[in-house]
Write a protein that holds these residues in place. Structure first.
Motif, PDB file in Angstrom:
ATOM      1  N   TYR A   1       0.838  -1.200   0.000  1.00  0.00           N
ATOM      2  CA  TYR A   1       0.000   0.000   0.000  1.00  0.00           C
ATOM      3  C   TYR A   1       0.879   1.260   0.000  1.00  0.00           C
ATOM      4  CZ  TYR A   1      -3.910   2.989   1.488  1.00  0.00           C
ATOM      5  OH  TYR A   1      -4.880   3.960   1.569  1.00  0.00           O
ATOM      6  N   LEU A   2       1.831   1.304   0.919  1.00  0.00           N
ATOM      7  CA  LEU A   2       2.684   2.490   1.023  1.00  0.00           C
ATOM      8  C   LEU A   2       3.560   2.653  -0.213  1.00  0.00           C
ATOM      9  CD1 LEU A   2       3.824   2.348   4.760  1.00  0.00           C
ATOM     10  CD2 LEU A   2       1.964   3.682   3.754  1.00  0.00           C
ATOM     11  N   ARG A   3       4.055   1.535  -0.713  1.00  0.00           N
ATOM     12  CA  ARG A   3       4.916   1.613  -1.898  1.00  0.00           C
ATOM     13  C   ARG A   3       4.134   2.160  -3.096  1.00  0.00           C
ATOM     14  NH1 ARG A   3       9.233  -2.969  -3.860  1.00  0.00           N
ATOM     15  NH2 ARG A   3       9.841  -1.994  -5.815  1.00  0.00           N
ATOM     16  N   ALA A   4       2.920   1.689  -3.264  1.00  0.00           N
ATOM     17  CA  ALA A   4       2.093   2.187  -4.374  1.00  0.00           C
ATOM     18  C   ALA A   4       1.724   3.646  -4.165  1.00  0.00           C
ATOM     19  CB  ALA A   4       0.837   1.328  -4.507  1.00  0.00           C
ATOM     20  N   ALA A   5       1.421   4.002  -2.912  1.00  0.00           N
ATOM     21  CA  ALA A   5       1.034   5.384  -2.619  1.00  0.00           C
ATOM     22  C   ALA A   5       2.158   6.359  -2.926  1.00  0.00           C
ATOM     23  CB  ALA A   5       0.614   5.508  -1.157  1.00  0.00           C
ATOM     24  N   CYS A   6       3.392   5.940  -2.682  1.00  0.00           N
ATOM     25  CA  CYS A   6       4.530   6.841  -2.863  1.00  0.00           C
ATOM     26  C   CYS A   6       4.864   7.100  -4.325  1.00  0.00           C
ATOM     27  CB  CYS A   6       5.746   6.300  -2.132  1.00  0.00           C
ATOM     28  SG  CYS A   6       5.597   6.465  -0.333  1.00  0.00           S
ATOM     29  N   LYS A   7       4.206   6.402  -5.229  1.00  0.00           N
ATOM     30  CA  LYS A   7       4.365   6.739  -6.639  1.00  0.00           C
ATOM     31  C   LYS A   7       3.790   8.120  -6.917  1.00  0.00           C
ATOM     32  CE  LYS A   7       4.325   1.939  -8.250  1.00  0.00           C
ATOM     33  NZ  LYS A   7       3.610   0.910  -9.033  1.00  0.00           N
ATOM     34  N   SER A   8       2.899   8.565  -6.019  1.00  0.00           N
ATOM     35  CA  SER A   8       2.334   9.923  -6.119  1.00  0.00           C
ATOM     36  C   SER A   8       2.980  10.813  -5.069  1.00  0.00           C
ATOM     37  CB  SER A   8       0.811   9.878  -5.932  1.00  0.00           C
ATOM     38  OG  SER A   8       0.196   9.080  -6.913  1.00  0.00           O
ATOM     39  N   ARG A   9       4.294  10.696  -4.946  1.00  0.00           N
ATOM     40  CA  ARG A   9       5.016  11.390  -3.875  1.00  0.00           C
ATOM     41  C   ARG A   9       4.757  12.893  -3.869  1.00  0.00           C
ATOM     42  NH1 ARG A   9      11.583  11.130  -2.764  1.00  0.00           N
ATOM     43  NH2 ARG A   9      11.651  12.762  -1.151  1.00  0.00           N
TER      44      ARG A   9
END
Length: 601
Positions: free
Chosen positions: A394-402
């Motif tokens: 979840y966090l890894r995917a979210a950080c694509k929108s850093r």
């Protein structure tokens, strides 16, 4: 003959005014000059006094008004559209110009009762003309599909236009740099000619109303091709999230097309139709009325999503909405820069902000989800727990929108000091909650060694998920170093709790009988540990080999040294005989290689 001469004289005055580049209302002054010239050049020596300027003007204006009434009335009662014949439309517009100019001259002469009567007649006739022009404006717009040719050079773009229910609609496009010119230049010219007269006659709002209603149909029909369902706030709240995800995808395509193609094209068209007006606000009002319905529909959907549930799985689609709005806000600021569109722009900015608030709320709900996942039963084999996989992916995917997340979370308090971003603080806090949750779950294992293996498995998974990506970059090297140290400590604790007691049986500082007994105990404990730990799970291949190598590194040398010492004992010869040695060093190594499974299945 005298009446015809006066009318001709007044018409000549207007022609002179136009030739001089003046407003036709200046014809009254020119007429006065011509009238004065005629009086002074009276060769017959007519002693009659020359009429006063006001009286002469009113007399001529009244006669011209009578003539115009006859001409215009014939058009007004006509059943067929005036703009079905180019000659009729030009003649009618000339008559309307004359009428508006006469009304202007009469207003400049206000104060006389006779003038008031004449002006009232002119105003009544203007109102009738405006109603007819309003009908003609709608007729010209409605007939546009019949006269439009998709191969016309005026169409700027690669997409053809279709007609549907008499309304031109654009086919879906992927090139957002095109401009849709839905009306031919000749049609735009006719509409502009009518609009100029309606605005001059005080019917600008009525003209705008007809225009905007027709153009709204174009937008509605065009958007219908994108299959937007037009859900209300209540319907959005009641629709399953999986269905809303599909609707969000369609919404993103629609809103991008609207603000990058449709609305800029509509603005260009509006500027052309309402060019050269004495009242510029009509252009802005018309554009706002064209765009308002579609804009409101699109924004309401985004607002409903922003105000909806904060379930963690919604983050990514809500982020898609937020980033789409973020990309389009500059375009909205350009398109909606006038006072009529300002409320639409403010609403878009407000909804964009609410989407950001929703994303912050979703992160808070992720924290609650972690807290609400209490230890129930021991996870089989000490492998990677589902909550760890969920949170890290979840966090890894979210950080694509850093960039967007940093912008959203920058509005929260930063408790980590000036060198840490709000996003970094938030992520570290979530991972701290995850670690605390895992610490609670490890207590469900009765075997301390399995506790440490469980934490090692999950710690290694966490580190792998932050390696060489945005998530690790945000967390920072110091966080990664600390987590690596924790992982080494889990490894050390596992080895100590599992194998120290077993290897302790291989001490060589004991009498021979004790050595023989310890050999027997070692075999029993080694077999037991291997039997148990062969069912434990280590999913990561590298970690699995590191653990086996580590165990082998402490067991095999100790065992080899123990056997050598045992065999060298003086008591091994004679009456006692050679002790039974069940395993060679190679046997131990083979058994150690069978420790740990890749999965719990």
């Amino acid at each position: 003959m005298a009446q015809a001469g006066d009318e001709n004289l007044y018409a000549a005055a207007r022609d002179i005014a136009r030739a001089l580049g003046k407003d036709p209302s200046a014809a009254g002054d020119i007429l006065q000059i011509l009238s004065g010239y005629g009086a002074s050049g009276n060769r017959g020596g007519d002693p009659r006094p020359t009429p006063s300027r006001g009286g002469a003007n009113l007399h001529n204006l009244d006669r011209s008004l009578n003539s115009l009434e006859r001409q215009i009335s014939g058009y007004i009662v006509e059943d067929r559209p005036i703009w079905s014949d180019p000659v009729d439309s030009r003649t009618f517009l000339d008559s309307v110009d004359e009428l508006i100019a006469i009304a202007g001259d009469l207003r400049s002469m206000a104060g006389d009762k006779s003038v008031a009567v004449c002006l009232s007649r002119a105003d009544d006739l203007i109102q009738q003309v405006m109603f007819r022009l309003q009908e003609e404006f709608g007729y010209v717009m409605d007939r546009a599909p019949d006269s439009f040719d998709s191969d016309d050079d005026d169409f700027s773009g690669e997409e053809d236009n279709d007609t549907s229910y008499g309304v031109i609609i654009a086919r879906p496009v992927t090139d957002y740099k095109i401009v849709i010119e839905a009306l031919q230049s000749s049609v735009i010219g006719d509409l502009n000619a009518i609009a100029v007269r309606m605005v001059a006659g005080g019917f600008g709002k009525e003209c705008s109303r007809v225009y905007s209603s027709r153009r709204r149909e174009f937008l509605e029909e065009s958007l219908s091709r994108l299959h937007l369902r037009g859900l209300s706030m209540e319907q959005v709240q009641e629709t399953p999230w999986q269905d809303l995800e599909d609707e969000i995808d369609r919404w993103i395509k629609a809103v991008t097309l609207v603000f990058r193609v449709f609305f800029p094209s509509e603005r260009l068209l509006c500027d052309r139709v309402f060019s050269d007006l004495s009242v510029s606000s009509v252009t802005d009002l018309s554009f706002m009325e064209v765009c308002r319905g579609t804009t409101t529909q699109l924004l309401n959907f985004a607002d409903a999503i922003a105000l909806g549930s904060r379930l963690p799985e919604r983050l990514f689609k809500v982020m898609d909405l937020y980033e789409t709005m973020q990309d389009l806000i500059p375009k909205m600021e350009t398109l909606f820069s006038d006072r009529y569109c300002l409320p639409l722009r403010h609403e878009a900015v407000a909804i964009h902000k609410r989407l950001g608030e929703a994303i912050r709320g979703i992160f808070m709900e992720l924290e609650n989800l972690i807290r609400r996942d209490p230890p129930k039963t021991a996870f089989p084999g000490g492998g990677i727990h589902p909550i760890t996989r969920y949170v890290m992916n979840y966090l890894r995917a979210a950080c694509k929108s850093r960039k967007s997340l940093e912008q959203i979370l920058d509005q929260t308090e930063n408790e980590a000091g000036p060198d840490a971003s709000a996003l970094s603080v938030q992520l570290r806090w979530v991972l701290e909650l995850l670690e605390s949750n895992l610490e609670g779950k490890k207590r469900t294992y009765r075997d301390p060694s399995l506790c440490f293996l469980f934490m090692m498995n999950n710690g290694k998974y966490i580190l792998d998920k932050v390696t060489d990506n945005e998530l690790g970059s945000i967390l920072g090297d110091d966080w990664i170093v600390k987590q690596t140290a924790k992982l080494r400590q889990y490894h050390s604790n596992y080895r100590r709790s599992s194998w120290n007691q077993v290897v302790g049986l291989l001490r060589t500082d004991a009498p021979y009988p004790k050595l023989v007994e310890n050999l027997r105990l070692f075999k029993a404990q080694f077999d037991e540990v291997c039997k148990i730990q062969s069912q434990w799970v280590v999913s990561d291949g590298q970690l699995r080999e590191e653990l086996r190598s580590s165990v082998n590194g402490i067991v095999s040398p100790a065992y080899l040294n123990f056997i050598r010492k045992l065999m060298e004992s003086p008591e091994i010869n004679g009456r006692r005989g050679e002790p039974f040695i069940a395993y060679t060093v190679e046997d131990l190594e083979m058994m150690i290689k069978r420790l740990f499974k890749e999965s719990s299945s």
